[in-house]
Design an enzyme around this catalytic site. Structure first.
Site, mmCIF file in Angstrom:
data_model
loop_
_atom_site.group_PDB
_atom_site.id
_atom_site.type_symbol
_atom_site.label_atom_id
_atom_site.label_comp_id
_atom_site.label_asym_id
_atom_site.label_seq_id
_atom_site.Cartn_x
_atom_site.Cartn_y
_atom_site.Cartn_z
ATOM 1 N N GLU A 175 -30.189 1.457 55.842
ATOM 2 C CA GLU A 175 -30.276 0.020 55.557
ATOM 3 C C GLU A 175 -31.025 -0.724 56.656
ATOM 4 O OE1 GLU A 175 -26.401 -1.673 55.073
ATOM 5 O OE2 GLU A 175 -25.763 -0.191 53.603
ATOM 6 N N GLU A 218 -27.483 -2.029 46.421
ATOM 7 C CA GLU A 218 -27.023 -3.226 47.120
ATOM 8 C C GLU A 218 -28.026 -4.370 47.043
ATOM 9 O OE1 GLU A 218 -25.840 -1.965 51.014
ATOM 10 O OE2 GLU A 218 -24.402 -0.512 50.226
ATOM 11 N N GLU A 304 -25.906 0.222 63.266
ATOM 12 C CA GLU A 304 -24.683 0.840 62.747
ATOM 13 C C GLU A 304 -24.894 2.339 62.546
ATOM 14 O OE1 GLU A 304 -21.946 0.438 58.701
ATOM 15 O OE2 GLU A 304 -23.065 -1.302 59.417
ATOM 16 N N ASP A 331 -19.241 2.989 62.078
ATOM 17 C CA ASP A 331 -18.657 2.964 60.730
ATOM 18 C C ASP A 331 -17.981 4.292 60.398
ATOM 19 O OD1 ASP A 331 -17.982 2.507 58.110
ATOM 20 O OD2 ASP A 331 -20.022 2.534 57.338
ATOM 21 N N LYS A 356 -13.955 -2.307 56.659
ATOM 22 C CA LYS A 356 -14.027 -1.977 55.230
ATOM 23 C C LYS A 356 -12.610 -1.682 54.757
ATOM 24 C CE LYS A 356 -18.703 -0.074 55.458
ATOM 25 N NZ LYS A 356 -19.554 1.116 55.273
ATOM 26 N N SER A 383 -17.301 -5.811 55.797
ATOM 27 C CA SER A 383 -18.337 -5.153 55.008
ATOM 28 C C SER A 383 -17.894 -4.788 53.598
ATOM 29 C CB SER A 383 -18.787 -3.885 55.751
ATOM 30 O OG SER A 383 -19.760 -3.186 55.020
ATOM 31 N N HIS A 384 -18.857 -4.850 52.696
ATOM 32 C CA HIS A 384 -18.686 -4.390 51.314
ATOM 33 C C HIS A 384 -18.838 -2.870 51.251
ATOM 34 C CE1 HIS A 384 -23.338 -4.295 50.537
ATOM 35 N NE2 HIS A 384 -23.012 -3.836 51.719
ATOM 36 N N SER A 386 -21.106 0.198 48.673
ATOM 37 C CA SER A 386 -22.248 0.228 47.751
ATOM 38 C C SER A 386 -21.808 0.146 46.297
ATOM 39 C CB SER A 386 -23.103 1.469 47.993
ATOM 40 O OG SER A 386 -22.307 2.621 47.971
ATOM 41 N N LYS A 407 -21.377 -8.252 55.952
ATOM 42 C CA LYS A 407 -22.438 -7.458 55.336
ATOM 43 C C LYS A 407 -22.036 -7.221 53.891
ATOM 44 C CE LYS A 407 -23.150 -2.715 55.807
ATOM 45 N NZ LYS A 407 -23.609 -1.489 56.471
#
Length: 446
Positions: A175, A218, A304, A331, A356, A383-384, A386, A407
């Protein structure tokens, strides 16, 4: 008056990738409260277990009927009659007693499934907010012990170029995000981001053709880019063309575990090519140098997953080298797990947590992970995943926890914009009590 849970019903719905996920309706005397859980594509091996059916005759094995059954037959009977304001008690009951599965990093949710437990945990939160006659973000702030008189609106980290496991191009990094830190408010930050996004689309169309402007999971673009420099050059051009040079920075999610070879401890930057270019196979030390060079050349403020989830040594080297100026986000390394966060703190492995909720599996544990990180002066990026749904829970969560950054994809695709639109509503409702994180997104009001 006690607001007890009177009914719980779970169902299988589809996420944004067309895969099944869990949705729960939880009922009290105040109404029905609904929650739906997301799922990730590039998942860390230390995440709490997302329970799938593995029945190849349904949804290619990705059904969640086992998780649904666990909710309706095991969890629901125990929770009916409990007060919906007892968030911690309910979460602990589900995690420690009804599930009870553990590994070396804590509660693994491998019996009932993190997707089953989290759906209920989120729905209970919504019911608890209604019982307390406050908005969800104010209630979450109360649960976290935060003052509710001043809320922080986050800087959106908008994923606009996709590679890695999220795209069919050769790009190894997963990303590339734009981060509008120079905006005066969330509303304006979102506008900056949307304008850069559309400018980028025009640049990509001009350089790679109209097919290259199709969007990924995304909402980001996946043109036939070969390396990180090419992607970063595109972003710099788009930011400048849109008129936001200096106001919009760049973040990357490398997702390096996806191209790590654990046998020879190397990283293959050409992992999507069958006969890969051997010159693009890097050692951890070479990758450290690559990141340092990129940070010197481009306005990068956050990286990240720069290394594999077990490569503690190189995480620590990179954090020591550039951590003062750049956020190093762990992450797959941390998976929103307090035990792994503690280990990372001991090793100085990184300086930011991506929060998350489905990695850990309950709201109580997610809040604990956030508070532990903030206590140690880390950044926290809510964060979300995918595979998302229309549920906007994380928008309220990021404001409540004052993490200063979120994010949740490009300003495109309704399951992504649902979160951004909820943040617009929250900012509007707060009026003068809304503080925008801006340049201070790494260390917000704790």
């Amino acid at each position: 008056m006690a607001h007890v849970i009177t009914r719980i019903n779970a169902r299988e719905i589809l996420d944004s990738r067309g895969n099944p996920t869990v949705e729960v309706d939880l009922e009290t005397n105040l109404g029905i409260f609904r929650a739906a859980v997301p799922s990730g594509a590039s998942t860390g091996i230390y995440e709490a277990l997302e329970l799938r059916d593995n029945d190849k005759s349904r949804y290619l094995g990705k059904g969640v009927q086992k998780a649904i059954k666990n909710i309706n037959e095991i969890i629901a009977p125990k929770l009916i009659g409990m007060n919906c304001t007892e968030q911690k008690k309910i979460d602990n009951l589900m995690v420690e007693e009804l599930d009870g599965s553990k590994n070396e990093w804590g509660w693994s949710k491998s019996k009932l499934g993190a997707n089953a437990i989290l759906a209920i945990s989120m729905a209970v939160c919504r019911a608890g907010a209604a019982a307390n006659k406050v908005s969800l973000y104010k209630y979450l702030a109360q649960l976290a012990g935060k003052k509710s008189d001043q809320m922080v609106l986050p800087v959106p980290c908008l994923n606009v170029i996709n590679g890695g496991s999220h795209a069919g191009n050769k790009l190894s990094f997963q990303e590339f995000m734009i981060v509008p830190v120079g905006a005066p408010s969330f509303k304006e930050a979102l506008r900056y981001g949307a304008e850069v996004y559309h400018t980028l689309k025009s640049e990509i169309k001009k350089k790679y053709g109209i097919d290259a402007t199709n969007v990924g999971d995304e909402g980001g673009f996946a043109p036939n880019i070969l390396n990180a420099n090419e992607a970063l050059d595109l972003l710099v051009t788009a930011i400048k063309s849109a008129g936001y040079e200096g106001k919009v920075k760049i973040a990357m999610d490398v997702a390096a575990s996806e191209f790590y070879n654990s046998e020879n401890k190397t990283y293959d930057l050409d992992f999507k090519t069958p006969n890969n270019d051997k010159s693009l196979v890097k050692t951890g030390a070479q990758l450290v140098d690559l990141y340092i060079d990129l940070v010197k050349k481009y306005p990068i403020v956050s990286i990240e997953d720069p290394f594999d989830q077990d490569d503690w040594e190189n995480y620590a080297k990179l954090t020591a080298a550039i951590g003062k100026d750049v956020q190093i986000v762990g992450d797959d390394l941390l998976v929103t797990n307090p035990t792994r966060i503690t280990k990372a703190l001991e090793k100085n492995a990184c300086n930011a947590l991506p929060l998350k909720v489905n990695q850990i599996g309950s709201i109580t544990e997610a809040i604990e992970a956030c508070l532990l990180s903030q206590k140690n002066n880390w950044g926290v990026m809510v964060s979300h995943r995918s595979g998302e749904t229309e549920d906007v829970f994380i928008a309220d969560l990021v404001v409540a926890l004052r993490t200063g950054q979120i994010k949740t994809g490009a300003p495109c695709r309704s399951e992504r914009n649902a979160k951004y639109n909820q943040l617009l509503r929250i900012e509007e409702s707060l009026g003068n009590n809304a503080v925008f994180a801006g340049e201070k997104f790494r260390l917000q009001l704790n």
